[in-house]
Design a protein around this motif. Sequence first.
Motif, mmCIF file in Angstrom:
data_model
loop_
_atom_site.group_PDB
_atom_site.id
_atom_site.type_symbol
_atom_site.label_atom_id
_atom_site.label_comp_id
_atom_site.label_asym_id
_atom_site.label_seq_id
_atom_site.Cartn_x
_atom_site.Cartn_y
_atom_site.Cartn_z
ATOM 1 N N LEU A 192 3.874 -6.293 -36.605
ATOM 2 C CA LEU A 192 3.581 -6.101 -38.024
ATOM 3 C C LEU A 192 4.306 -7.166 -38.834
ATOM 4 C CD1 LEU A 192 2.493 -4.415 -40.402
ATOM 5 C CD2 LEU A 192 4.497 -2.943 -40.165
ATOM 6 N N SER A 193 3.554 -7.923 -39.629
ATOM 7 C CA SER A 193 4.125 -8.935 -40.516
ATOM 8 C C SER A 193 3.950 -8.486 -41.953
ATOM 9 C CB SER A 193 3.446 -10.300 -40.316
ATOM 10 O OG SER A 193 3.697 -10.805 -39.026
ATOM 11 N N LEU A 194 5.009 -8.612 -42.746
ATOM 12 C CA LEU A 194 4.983 -8.215 -44.147
ATOM 13 C C LEU A 194 5.507 -9.357 -45.002
ATOM 14 C CD1 LEU A 194 6.441 -4.611 -43.746
ATOM 15 C CD2 LEU A 194 4.060 -5.184 -44.254
ATOM 16 N N ASP A 195 4.942 -9.482 -46.192
ATOM 17 C CA ASP A 195 5.399 -10.512 -47.117
ATOM 18 C C ASP A 195 6.756 -10.102 -47.672
ATOM 19 O OD1 ASP A 195 5.810 -12.330 -49.197
ATOM 20 O OD2 ASP A 195 3.693 -12.398 -49.705
ATOM 21 N N LEU A 196 7.721 -11.006 -47.572
ATOM 22 C CA LEU A 196 9.066 -10.708 -48.066
ATOM 23 C C LEU A 196 9.073 -10.424 -49.562
ATOM 24 C CD1 LEU A 196 12.065 -10.477 -47.399
ATOM 25 C CD2 LEU A 196 12.266 -12.952 -47.716
ATOM 26 N N ALA A 197 8.087 -10.955 -50.299
ATOM 27 C CA ALA A 197 8.031 -10.723 -51.743
ATOM 28 C C ALA A 197 7.860 -9.255 -52.088
ATOM 29 C CB ALA A 197 6.894 -11.541 -52.361
ATOM 30 N N LEU A 198 7.405 -8.437 -51.133
ATOM 31 C CA LEU A 198 7.199 -7.015 -51.404
ATOM 32 C C LEU A 198 8.470 -6.310 -51.837
ATOM 33 C CD1 LEU A 198 4.831 -6.241 -48.409
ATOM 34 C CD2 LEU A 198 4.222 -6.118 -50.844
ATOM 35 N N VAL A 199 9.623 -6.787 -51.393
ATOM 36 C CA VAL A 199 10.871 -6.123 -51.752
ATOM 37 C C VAL A 199 11.206 -6.322 -53.229
ATOM 38 C CG1 VAL A 199 12.521 -7.997 -51.286
ATOM 39 C CG2 VAL A 199 13.172 -5.610 -50.834
ATOM 40 N N LEU A 200 10.540 -7.267 -53.881
ATOM 41 C CA LEU A 200 10.743 -7.466 -55.319
ATOM 42 C C LEU A 200 9.916 -6.493 -56.143
ATOM 43 C CD1 LEU A 200 10.532 -11.381 -55.497
ATOM 44 C CD2 LEU A 200 12.469 -9.940 -54.833
ATOM 45 N N ALA A 201 8.885 -5.914 -55.545
ATOM 46 C CA ALA A 201 7.961 -5.036 -56.256
ATOM 47 C C ALA A 201 8.505 -3.614 -56.339
ATOM 48 C CB ALA A 201 6.611 -5.035 -55.537
ATOM 49 N N PRO A 202 7.930 -2.783 -57.211
ATOM 50 C CA PRO A 202 8.307 -1.361 -57.213
ATOM 51 C C PRO A 202 8.087 -0.748 -55.835
ATOM 52 C CG PRO A 202 7.022 -1.887 -59.167
ATOM 53 C CD PRO A 202 6.974 -3.107 -58.283
ATOM 54 N N PRO A 203 8.956 0.119 -55.367
ATOM 55 C CA PRO A 203 8.852 0.664 -54.008
ATOM 56 C C PRO A 203 7.496 1.263 -53.646
ATOM 57 C CG PRO A 203 11.007 1.151 -54.903
ATOM 58 C CD PRO A 203 10.227 0.526 -56.018
ATOM 59 N N PRO A 204 6.795 2.004 -54.554
ATOM 60 C CA PRO A 204 5.484 2.533 -54.143
ATOM 61 C C PRO A 204 4.486 1.439 -53.764
ATOM 62 C CG PRO A 204 6.267 3.670 -56.104
ATOM 63 C CD PRO A 204 7.181 2.504 -55.888
ATOM 64 N N VAL A 205 4.602 0.272 -54.396
ATOM 65 C CA VAL A 205 3.725 -0.853 -54.077
ATOM 66 C C VAL A 205 4.013 -1.359 -52.667
ATOM 67 C CG1 VAL A 205 3.099 -3.205 -54.723
ATOM 68 C CG2 VAL A 205 3.501 -1.494 -56.505
#
Length: 263
Positions: A192-205
């Motif tokens: 599973l690969s995830l964009d590291l930028a996701l940690v900047l977004a609100p947690p539900p996103v």
Amino acid sequence: MSLFRLLAGKPHAITRTIERDSFAITLGSGQVIDVARVRDPRARRIKLSVDERGPRLTLPLRASAAAGERFVVEHGDWLAAQMADACSGVARLQPHVDAHLPLRGVALPVHWHDGRYLRLELLDGALAVTAPATPTDAALRRALRDFYEAQARADVGRWLPQYLPNLPRAPSRVRFRMMSSQWGSLAPDGALSLDLALVLAPPPVFEYVLVHELCHLIHADHSRRFWREVEARCPHWRDQRDWFRDEGRRLKATLHTLCGNAR
């Protein structure tokens, strides 16, 4: 066939490679913009695009550099609008300068502390940075990227256990990368690969993207059955998808500004 051709054999095909450079262009507004120019043998037409790294002009082999620059000028209004939309609104972390950095949908104050070694940690709702007097820009970028990845792994570590019992198998591993267009992907081997930028977004996103990719362990496509699995685990997934449409480009640009080219 002549003796010469027989001895020489079949001529080798000329290998065409992608060529990259950049140029500066002045728009009608007077704004000067650096544009990455890519001459690609696979390209069939001139193409102008904008992502978190900035504007990019793709040229086929037959197109001249002058034609490409004219194309950019002709689409100057569109380019200015796209760049304004993609603007991150944050500046690079500067040594011992007060700032705010994004994490989980909020802006955290940065508190600097003197020390021999560079270290970042969450402390009382702020980002505490321990650093020597003159840390390099590259060192700051690496440290911030490592910090963000640690926070992202902590989030996934909290969310993942609740979803595993209803999956056919667990992901073989979880990787974080700076992704250009996707937010996540699932490889055939279950990685599973995830964009590291996701940690900047609100947690539900962020959690929605995790759920989306986990559901691909059940259905590899985007069929109705797949979306039923997503909705069973994330009833408000449409709201999160809409958030990406409005803020996704800016989110990727923010991470690139803060951590881009970190090794």
